[in-house]
Scaffold this motif. Structure first.
Motif, PDB file in Angstrom:
ATOM      1  N   LEU A 111       0.844  -1.190   0.000  1.00  0.00           N
ATOM      2  CA  LEU A 111       0.000   0.000   0.000  1.00  0.00           C
ATOM      3  C   LEU A 111       0.882   1.243   0.000  1.00  0.00           C
ATOM      4  N   ILE A 112       0.690   2.105  -1.008  1.00  0.00           N
ATOM      5  CA  ILE A 112       1.440   3.357  -1.065  1.00  0.00           C
ATOM      6  C   ILE A 112       0.772   4.336  -0.104  1.00  0.00           C
ATOM      7  N   VAL A 113       1.526   4.802   0.875  1.00  0.00           N
ATOM      8  CA  VAL A 113       0.956   5.601   1.950  1.00  0.00           C
ATOM      9  C   VAL A 113       1.239   7.094   1.772  1.00  0.00           C
ATOM     10  N   LEU A 114       2.487   7.460   1.616  1.00  0.00           N
ATOM     11  CA  LEU A 114       2.871   8.871   1.549  1.00  0.00           C
ATOM     12  C   LEU A 114       3.665   9.173   0.288  1.00  0.00           C
ATOM     13  N   GLN A 115       3.517  10.392  -0.207  1.00  0.00           N
ATOM     14  CA  GLN A 115       4.229  10.856  -1.395  1.00  0.00           C
ATOM     15  C   GLN A 115       5.128  12.028  -1.012  1.00  0.00           C
ATOM     16  N   TYR A 116       6.332  12.019  -1.552  1.00  0.00           N
ATOM     17  CA  TYR A 116       7.288  13.111  -1.372  1.00  0.00           C
ATOM     18  C   TYR A 116       7.693  13.555  -2.767  1.00  0.00           C
ATOM     19  N   GLN A 117       7.214  14.704  -3.180  1.00  0.00           N
ATOM     20  CA  GLN A 117       7.407  15.110  -4.565  1.00  0.00           C
ATOM     21  C   GLN A 117       8.796  15.673  -4.810  1.00  0.00           C
ATOM     22  N   TYR A 118       9.164  15.680  -6.077  1.00  0.00           N
ATOM     23  CA  TYR A 118      10.449  16.207  -6.516  1.00  0.00           C
ATOM     24  C   TYR A 118      10.294  17.683  -6.851  1.00  0.00           C
ATOM     25  N   PHE A 119      11.260  18.489  -6.428  1.00  0.00           N
ATOM     26  CA  PHE A 119      11.298  19.908  -6.765  1.00  0.00           C
ATOM     27  C   PHE A 119      12.564  20.190  -7.564  1.00  0.00           C
ATOM     28  N   LYS A 161      14.605  22.752  -1.491  1.00  0.00           N
ATOM     29  CA  LYS A 161      13.280  22.178  -1.232  1.00  0.00           C
ATOM     30  C   LYS A 161      13.353  20.660  -1.203  1.00  0.00           C
ATOM     31  N   ASN A 162      14.143  20.084  -2.107  1.00  0.00           N
ATOM     32  CA  ASN A 162      14.307  18.628  -2.118  1.00  0.00           C
ATOM     33  C   ASN A 162      14.966  18.141  -0.839  1.00  0.00           C
TER      34      ASN A 162
END
Length: 166
Positions: free
Chosen positions: A131-139, A144-145
């Motif tokens: 189960l994919i729970v959390l997302q950490y996006q790319y900047f 910011k990364n």
């Protein structure tokens, strides 16, 4: 004489229920959460996910073939994140989502295909059932990364601590 303890018991049960009902109706709920990542809008599972028995969490990177420079930067950051886990490395696996070519070393990575629309170069925390729970996006901004990756580490260490206590 027996009526008084029963009355006290009933009042002690009704007061918390009344306070909870009032808090919900007046929207006194907290505005923020303690996690640093973003929860996905809908439940998403990785098909045919296979975690080893001792792996509690997996850090996955969405690296479709069209993602080149951003994904390369995230792979380097992911290696550093894995090193930063220290003693928790044994509890965490690494995975790649949606990569069909193997231009990089996949020695520590599990490779999964996924039909869902996920942001390229984003990192995801996946539980031991896929189960994919959390997302950490790319900047595109390196600072910011770095902050996003520190948040991932904090979230992951907190989840690993909770897993040990239960």
């Amino acid at each position: 004489m027996i009526q008084r303890p029963l009355g006290i018991f009933i009042v002690c049960c009704l007061i918390p229920l009344a306070l909870a009902y009032t808090a919900i109706k007046l929207e006194w709920l907290p505005e923020h959460t303690t996690n640093h990542g973003q929860f996905l809008q809908s439940e998403l599972r990785i098909p045919h996910f296979q975690a080893s028995d001792d792996t509690l969490w997996t850090i996955a990177i969405n690296a479709p073939d069209s993602c080149k420079s951003q994904c390369d930067a995230q792979f380097e950051a992911l290696k550093n994140l894995y090193v930063a886990l220290g003693k928790h490395q044994k509890d965490v696996a690494l995975a790649v989502l949606n990569r069909t070519t193997e231009e990089f070393s996949l020695n520590n990575y599990l490779n999964y295909g996924l039909d869902a629309k996920l942001r390229p170069a984003s990192l995801y925390l996946v539980d031991h059932r896929g189960l994919i729970v959390l997302q950490y996006q790319y900047f595109n901004d390196e600072e910011k990364n770095r902050i996003e990756h520190k948040g991932l580490l904090k979230d992951l260490k907190k989840l690993l601590k909770y897993a040990r206590s239960s």
